[in-house]
Design a protein around this motif. Structure first.
Motif, short mmCIF file in Angstrom:
data_model
loop_
_atom_site.label_atom_id
_atom_site.label_comp_id
_atom_site.label_asym_id
_atom_site.label_seq_id
_atom_site.Cartn_x
_atom_site.Cartn_y
_atom_site.Cartn_z
N VAL A 25 0.88 -1.17 0.00
CA VAL A 25 0.00 0.00 0.00
C VAL A 25 0.92 1.21 0.00
CG1 VAL A 25 -1.85 1.22 1.19
CG2 VAL A 25 -1.78 -1.28 1.23
N PHE A 70 -2.88 9.66 -0.88
CA PHE A 70 -3.52 8.83 -1.89
C PHE A 70 -2.78 8.97 -3.21
CE2 PHE A 70 -6.67 7.95 -5.20
CZ PHE A 70 -7.10 6.70 -4.78
N GLU A 76 -4.38 0.50 -3.15
CA GLU A 76 -5.35 1.46 -2.57
C GLU A 76 -6.74 1.23 -3.15
OE1 GLU A 76 -2.43 5.27 -1.76
OE2 GLU A 76 -3.22 4.92 -3.77
#
Length: 135
Positions: A25, A70, A76
């Motif tokens: 991630v 992000f 994600e």
């Protein structure tokens, strides 16, 4: 023994295949893990006034929380899909010393935030379902 780097504490999500491959991630700035356990008290008259606990009993769980920027990575997107569907997935926690933990987790919470002139960031919370074991 030297201190381990926080940047080497990684959260990875399974690609859903067998055998599983794990995608890191990306963009995480903080990652935290808590191992929780409930106790079973078996104190009796012969305990001498001291509490006795039953070894190996009760429930154990692992909670993971993380926050980052992000980037729109596949990992994600997979987490967002699992959060929306309420489904379990396999995750891996890896540490700088090479230790790894594997288990099934449910996305308990996924929050997005962003400022007008800043990047979009997110926080997430995972709760284990079943055993979390060394890999």
């Amino acid at each position: 023994m030297s201190a381990q780097k926080g940047s080497a504490f990684l959260l990875k999500v399974s690609d859903g295949q067998q055998p599983a491959a794990y995608d890191t991630v990306a963009g995480l700035r903080t990652t935290q893990m808590s191992i929780n356990g409930d106790t079973v008290v078996v104190t009796h008259k012969d305990s001498g006034g001291w509490r006795d606990l039953l070894s190996g009993a009760g429930t154990r769980s692992v909670s993971v929380s993380a926050a980052g920027i992000f980037l729109g990575s596949n990992a994600e997107n997979a987490i967002r899909s699992h959060a929306l569907a309420g489904t379990l997935d396999d995750y891996e926690l890896s540490f700088e010393d090479g230790a790894k933990l594997h288990g099934k987790f449910l996305v308990q919470r996924l929050d997005y935030a962003g400022d007008f002139n800043g990047e979009r960031n997110y926080t997430l919370s995972l709760e284990s379902s079943g055993p979390v074991v060394p890999a």
